[in-house]
Write a protein that holds these residues in place. Structure first.
Motif, short mmCIF file in Angstrom:
data_model
loop_
_atom_site.label_atom_id
_atom_site.label_comp_id
_atom_site.label_asym_id
_atom_site.label_seq_id
_atom_site.Cartn_x
_atom_site.Cartn_y
_atom_site.Cartn_z
N MET A 41 -57.54 20.71 -33.22
CA MET A 41 -56.97 19.57 -33.91
C MET A 41 -56.60 19.99 -35.33
SD MET A 41 -56.29 16.28 -33.31
CE MET A 41 -57.23 15.70 -31.93
N GLY A 42 -55.43 19.58 -35.78
CA GLY A 42 -54.98 19.90 -37.12
C GLY A 42 -55.39 18.83 -38.12
N VAL A 43 -55.11 19.10 -39.38
CA VAL A 43 -55.40 18.15 -40.45
C VAL A 43 -54.08 17.70 -41.06
CG1 VAL A 43 -56.49 17.83 -42.71
CG2 VAL A 43 -57.63 19.21 -40.95
N ARG A 44 -53.93 16.41 -41.24
CA ARG A 44 -52.75 15.83 -41.86
C ARG A 44 -53.19 14.88 -42.97
NH1 ARG A 44 -50.37 19.51 -40.45
NH2 ARG A 44 -49.07 19.73 -38.62
N ALA A 45 -52.29 14.62 -43.91
CA ALA A 45 -52.54 13.67 -44.97
C ALA A 45 -51.52 12.54 -44.86
CB ALA A 45 -52.44 14.34 -46.33
N VAL A 46 -52.02 11.33 -45.00
CA VAL A 46 -51.18 10.13 -45.00
C VAL A 46 -51.26 9.54 -46.40
CG1 VAL A 46 -50.74 7.90 -43.92
CG2 VAL A 46 -51.83 9.72 -42.59
N ARG A 47 -50.11 9.32 -47.02
CA ARG A 47 -50.07 8.78 -48.38
C ARG A 47 -49.76 7.29 -48.33
NH1 ARG A 47 -49.09 10.90 -53.24
NH2 ARG A 47 -49.72 8.78 -53.64
N GLY A 48 -50.25 6.61 -49.35
CA GLY A 48 -49.94 5.19 -49.47
C GLY A 48 -50.18 4.73 -50.89
N ALA A 49 -49.55 3.62 -51.24
CA ALA A 49 -49.75 3.01 -52.55
C ALA A 49 -49.39 1.54 -52.48
CB ALA A 49 -48.90 3.71 -53.61
N THR A 50 -49.99 0.80 -53.38
CA THR A 50 -49.70 -0.62 -53.50
C THR A 50 -49.94 -1.04 -54.94
OG1 THR A 50 -50.09 -2.82 -52.52
CG2 THR A 50 -52.04 -1.43 -52.90
N THR A 51 -49.50 -2.22 -55.27
CA THR A 51 -49.82 -2.77 -56.58
C THR A 51 -50.72 -3.98 -56.39
OG1 THR A 51 -47.75 -4.03 -56.57
CG2 THR A 51 -47.75 -1.93 -57.75
N VAL A 52 -51.42 -4.32 -57.46
CA VAL A 52 -52.39 -5.41 -57.46
C VAL A 52 -51.88 -6.48 -58.42
CG1 VAL A 52 -54.79 -5.97 -57.97
CG2 VAL A 52 -54.22 -3.74 -57.00
N LYS B 94 -60.65 5.47 -35.87
CA LYS B 94 -61.64 5.72 -36.92
C LYS B 94 -62.21 7.13 -36.86
CE LYS B 94 -65.77 3.99 -39.11
NZ LYS B 94 -66.96 3.18 -38.99
N ASP B 95 -62.41 7.67 -35.65
CA ASP B 95 -63.00 9.02 -35.55
C ASP B 95 -62.04 10.12 -35.99
OD1 ASP B 95 -61.34 8.85 -33.31
OD2 ASP B 95 -62.78 9.80 -31.97
N GLN B 96 -60.77 9.79 -36.25
CA GLN B 96 -59.81 10.76 -36.78
C GLN B 96 -59.91 10.88 -38.30
OE1 GLN B 96 -56.34 8.86 -34.51
NE2 GLN B 96 -55.63 10.93 -34.96
N LEU B 97 -60.51 9.90 -38.97
CA LEU B 97 -60.57 9.89 -40.43
C LEU B 97 -61.51 10.98 -40.94
CD1 LEU B 97 -60.76 6.05 -41.08
CD2 LEU B 97 -58.80 7.55 -41.47
N ILE B 98 -61.01 11.78 -41.86
CA ILE B 98 -61.81 12.82 -42.51
C ILE B 98 -62.30 12.31 -43.86
CG2 ILE B 98 -61.77 15.13 -43.52
CD1 ILE B 98 -59.60 15.82 -41.39
N HIS C 137 -56.95 11.68 -45.33
CA HIS C 137 -56.95 12.90 -44.54
C HIS C 137 -57.41 12.56 -43.13
CE1 HIS C 137 -57.40 14.36 -48.71
NE2 HIS C 137 -56.48 15.21 -48.29
N ILE C 138 -56.65 13.04 -42.13
CA ILE C 138 -56.97 12.73 -40.74
C ILE C 138 -56.90 14.00 -39.89
CG2 ILE C 138 -56.14 10.35 -40.89
CD1 ILE C 138 -53.56 11.27 -39.42
N GLU C 139 -57.60 13.96 -38.77
CA GLU C 139 -57.45 14.99 -37.74
C GLU C 139 -56.34 14.52 -36.82
OE1 GLU C 139 -61.17 15.53 -35.75
OE2 GLU C 139 -62.03 16.62 -37.43
N ASP C 140 -55.28 15.33 -36.70
CA ASP C 140 -54.13 14.93 -35.90
C ASP C 140 -53.24 16.14 -35.67
OD1 ASP C 140 -52.74 11.83 -35.55
OD2 ASP C 140 -51.53 13.59 -35.13
N ASP C 141 -52.63 16.22 -34.51
CA ASP C 141 -51.76 17.35 -34.19
C ASP C 141 -50.27 17.03 -34.35
OD1 ASP C 141 -53.65 19.30 -33.66
OD2 ASP C 141 -53.94 18.64 -31.59
N ARG C 142 -49.95 15.83 -34.81
CA ARG C 142 -48.53 15.50 -35.00
C ARG C 142 -47.90 16.37 -36.08
NH1 ARG C 142 -48.91 9.16 -35.99
NH2 ARG C 142 -51.05 9.73 -36.45
N ASP C 143 -46.59 16.55 -35.98
CA ASP C 143 -45.85 17.21 -37.04
C ASP C 143 -45.86 16.33 -38.28
OD1 ASP C 143 -45.16 19.35 -35.39
OD2 ASP C 143 -43.29 18.38 -34.74
#
Length: 120
Positions: free
Chosen positions: A1-12, A39-43, A93-99
């Motif tokens: 399984m690979g490691v990927r990063a998902v980015r996000g942002a919001t304002t309050v 949930k088990d994919q979350l690093i 950071h997640i465990e995932d094999d997607r490009d």
């Protein structure tokens, strides 16, 4: 399984526990849902908040969502002239094999234009 990063942002809307909690829950939920993350994919999740947010740690909202067993960390965002204010950013950071191109980064509310170079 690979490691990927998902980015996000919001304002309050304001510097209050209710507003921060609501915005962070909305953002983290959207990141998980848009990417079909289990949930088990979350690093780990790394949160930053702009210096104008003091009412609560963004990670506390994630813990309240049931992510207390996932490593969570908060830091202060760089204070750059002209930057978006009342902003919370997250790198998940997640465990995932997607490009990388198959990952959907999520920008909500006043943070929508922060990374308009990324695909939807």
């Amino acid at each position: 399984m690979g490691v990927r990063a998902v980015r996000g942002a919001t304002t309050v809307a304001q510097d209050s526990t209710v507003a921060i909690d609501e915005s962070v829950r909305e953002l983290v939920s959207a990141m998980i849902e848009r990417n079909g993350i289990q949930k088990d994919q979350l690093i780990s999740l790394l949160f930053t908040a702009t210096a104008d947010l003091h009412a609560m740690f963004p990670a506390a909202a994630a813990r309240a969502m049931g992510l207390g067993d996932v490593p969570l960390m908060c830091a202060q965002e760089l204070s750059i002239v002209g930057a978006v204010t009342h902003c919370v950013r997250v790198m998940m950071h997640i465990e995932d094999d997607r490009d990388r191109g198959q990952i959907h980064h999520v920008y909500l509310r006043g943070a929508v234009g922060l990374r308009d170079d990324l695909p939807e």
